[in-house]
Design a protein around this motif. Structure first.
Motif, PDB file in Angstrom:
ATOM      1  N   GLN A 102      14.794  -8.696 -14.920  1.00 44.01           N
ATOM      2  CA  GLN A 102      13.604  -9.535 -14.937  1.00 44.01           C
ATOM      3  C   GLN A 102      13.457 -10.238 -16.288  1.00 44.01           C
ATOM      4  OE1 GLN A 102      11.616 -10.303 -12.317  1.00 44.01           O
ATOM      5  NE2 GLN A 102      10.812 -11.799 -13.759  1.00 44.01           N
TER       6      GLN A 102
ATOM      7  N   VAL B 261       6.881  -2.530 -13.440  1.00 40.97           N
ATOM      8  CA  VAL B 261       7.594  -3.530 -12.655  1.00 40.97           C
ATOM      9  C   VAL B 261       7.846  -4.752 -13.548  1.00 40.97           C
ATOM     10  CG1 VAL B 261       7.527  -5.017 -10.616  1.00 40.97           C
ATOM     11  CG2 VAL B 261       6.490  -2.736 -10.548  1.00 40.97           C
TER      12      VAL B 261
ATOM     13  N   ASP C 228       0.436  -0.491  -5.783  1.00 40.02           N
ATOM     14  CA  ASP C 228       0.872  -1.607  -6.610  1.00 40.02           C
ATOM     15  C   ASP C 228      -0.323  -2.099  -7.422  1.00 40.02           C
ATOM     16  OD1 ASP C 228       3.242  -3.716  -6.860  1.00 40.02           O
ATOM     17  OD2 ASP C 228       1.380  -4.852  -6.788  1.00 40.02           O
TER      18      ASP C 228
ATOM     19  N   HIS D  31       2.216  -4.780 -14.917  1.00 36.97           N
ATOM     20  CA  HIS D  31       2.425  -4.602 -13.482  1.00 36.97           C
ATOM     21  C   HIS D  31       3.105  -3.243 -13.270  1.00 36.97           C
ATOM     22  CE1 HIS D  31       4.164  -6.413  -9.487  1.00 36.97           C
ATOM     23  NE2 HIS D  31       3.336  -5.399  -9.298  1.00 36.97           N
ATOM     24  N   TYR D  32       2.468  -2.401 -12.446  1.00 35.86           N
ATOM     25  CA  TYR D  32       2.950  -1.027 -12.269  1.00 35.86           C
ATOM     26  C   TYR D  32       2.990  -0.643 -10.795  1.00 35.86           C
ATOM     27  CZ  TYR D  32       2.013  -0.700 -17.253  1.00 35.86           C
ATOM     28  OH  TYR D  32       2.011  -0.924 -18.601  1.00 35.86           O
ATOM     29  N   GLU D  33       3.885   0.299 -10.477  1.00 36.82           N
ATOM     30  CA  GLU D  33       3.935   0.931  -9.166  1.00 36.82           C
ATOM     31  C   GLU D  33       3.749   2.427  -9.341  1.00 36.82           C
ATOM     32  OE1 GLU D  33       6.876  -2.006  -6.579  1.00 36.82           O
ATOM     33  OE2 GLU D  33       7.664  -0.119  -7.409  1.00 36.82           O
TER      34      GLU D  33
END
Length: 333
Positions: free
Chosen positions: A309, A303, A270, A234-236
């Motif tokens: 997290q 992310v 996103d 998961h990347y931004e």
């Protein structure tokens, strides 16, 4: 694995039960090597403070033992505690004293002669930025000033091990930043155990982590290993370029085979990848897509890779395993 002679702290089956009914710590075995900056993590009531008190010899273990510098720690091990600098949560000081008077008093307790303690306390007051307030009454100190005085007091005996319980608790942004920078400097020459609820602090200054939950040790290892438990999919991406080009880029990214999610919010893209995807390969394709559409990449970040997290994921999984573990233990018996 490090030889026993190299260990700063070692615990074996460390257990503490209060009043025969509250299991505060249950069978904790771990080692801490020189140069380690250990972040002690866990929810309220997880056993963090109990663990620290056992390592400090302020409590006797119900079972197991704790060794510090190869010696068994106990309430009678005063000489051993001289090698430790301790800061409790919300440290309290005599209100009628000044920093100079208080630090001189602490140095006297350690048996330091005047020709040693006077220059030492002057150096420490300067190091923690309390020089302008060295003659002020502690009663009027802000939380940040009190925290800096606690640091100076914990260093007066030149300890080899620092144990700080919530050192940034209650500090404003500036004081917290000052504390974190100080920890980074000390980490170059000391071994530290830092208990904290602020996981971003742990992420910034620690290189190892220990996670307690309901008195049990559920993780002990490098901070990188802890973060590595979270899927890196998961990347931004913050983008720059003409809006039409960015819109076309997003459409092209969505068409990539292993991209499962791509949503644009105010020039921040996103992106989620498939669980079995080769991250490097898909990200290379994504970056090439940006270049093809003449869109610039300002920043990219993973992310869910932060310590917070990873910690939350670990505790959640441990909670879910509770009944299964109990059942397996009963079957084994």
């Amino acid at each position: 694995m490090a030889e026993a002679t190299e260990l700063v702290v070692e615990t074996q089956h460390l257990t503490k039960i209060y009043q025969n009914r509250q299991i505060a710590l249950n069978d904790v075995s771990l080692t801490i090597e020189p140069g380690c900056v250990l972040g002690l993590l866990g929810p309220n009531g997880a056993g963090k403070t109990t663990f620290l008190r056992l390592v400090l010899g302020l409590h006797r273990p119900t079972a197991g033992w704790a060794k510090v510098f190869k010696q068994t720690m106990s309430p009678n091990a005063a000489d051993l505690r001289r090698r430790i600098g301790y800061i409790p949560t919300n440290p309290q000081f005599p209100k009628g004293m000044t920093p100079i008077v208080y630090l001189d008093y602490i140095a006297r307790l350690f048996g330091l002669p005047a020709d040693v303690r006077k220059p030492k306390l002057a150096t420490l007051i300067r190091a923690v930025d309390l020089l302008p307030h060295s003659g002020d009454s502690i009663a009027h100190f802000t939380p940040g000033m009190t925290a800096r005085l606690a640091v100076a007091a914990s260093l007066i005996n030149e300890p080899d091990l620092l144990i700080w319980d919530e050192p940034t608790h209650g500090l404003d942004i500036e004081a917290r930043r000052s504390m974190l920078e100080l920890i980074k400097r000390l980490a170059a020459e000391k071994t530290l155990i830092i208990s904290s609820h602020n996981l971003s602090d742990v992420d910034e200054v620690c290189n190892h982590a220990c996670v307690l939950n309901k008195g049990q040790l559920i993780f002990h290892g490098s901070l990188q290993d802890l973060k590595g438990r979270i899927r890196k999919n998961h990347y931004e991406l913050d983008l720059d370029g003409e809006q039409k080009a960015i819109t076309k880029t997003v459409q092209a990214v969505r068409a990539l085979k292993d991209v499962t999610h791509a949503v644009l919010r105010h020039r921040r893209l996103d992106v989620k990848l498939g669980d079995e995807t080769s991250n490097a390969l898909v990200l290379a394709q994504l970056f090439q897509t940006l270049a093809d559409h003449k869109v610039s990449l300002i920043t990219v970040r993973s992310v869910g890779m932060q310590t917070e997290q990873a910690y939350l994921d670990l505790v959640e999984k441990e909670e879910g395993r509770g009944f299964a573990r109990l059942y397996q233990t009963a079957e084994a018996a």
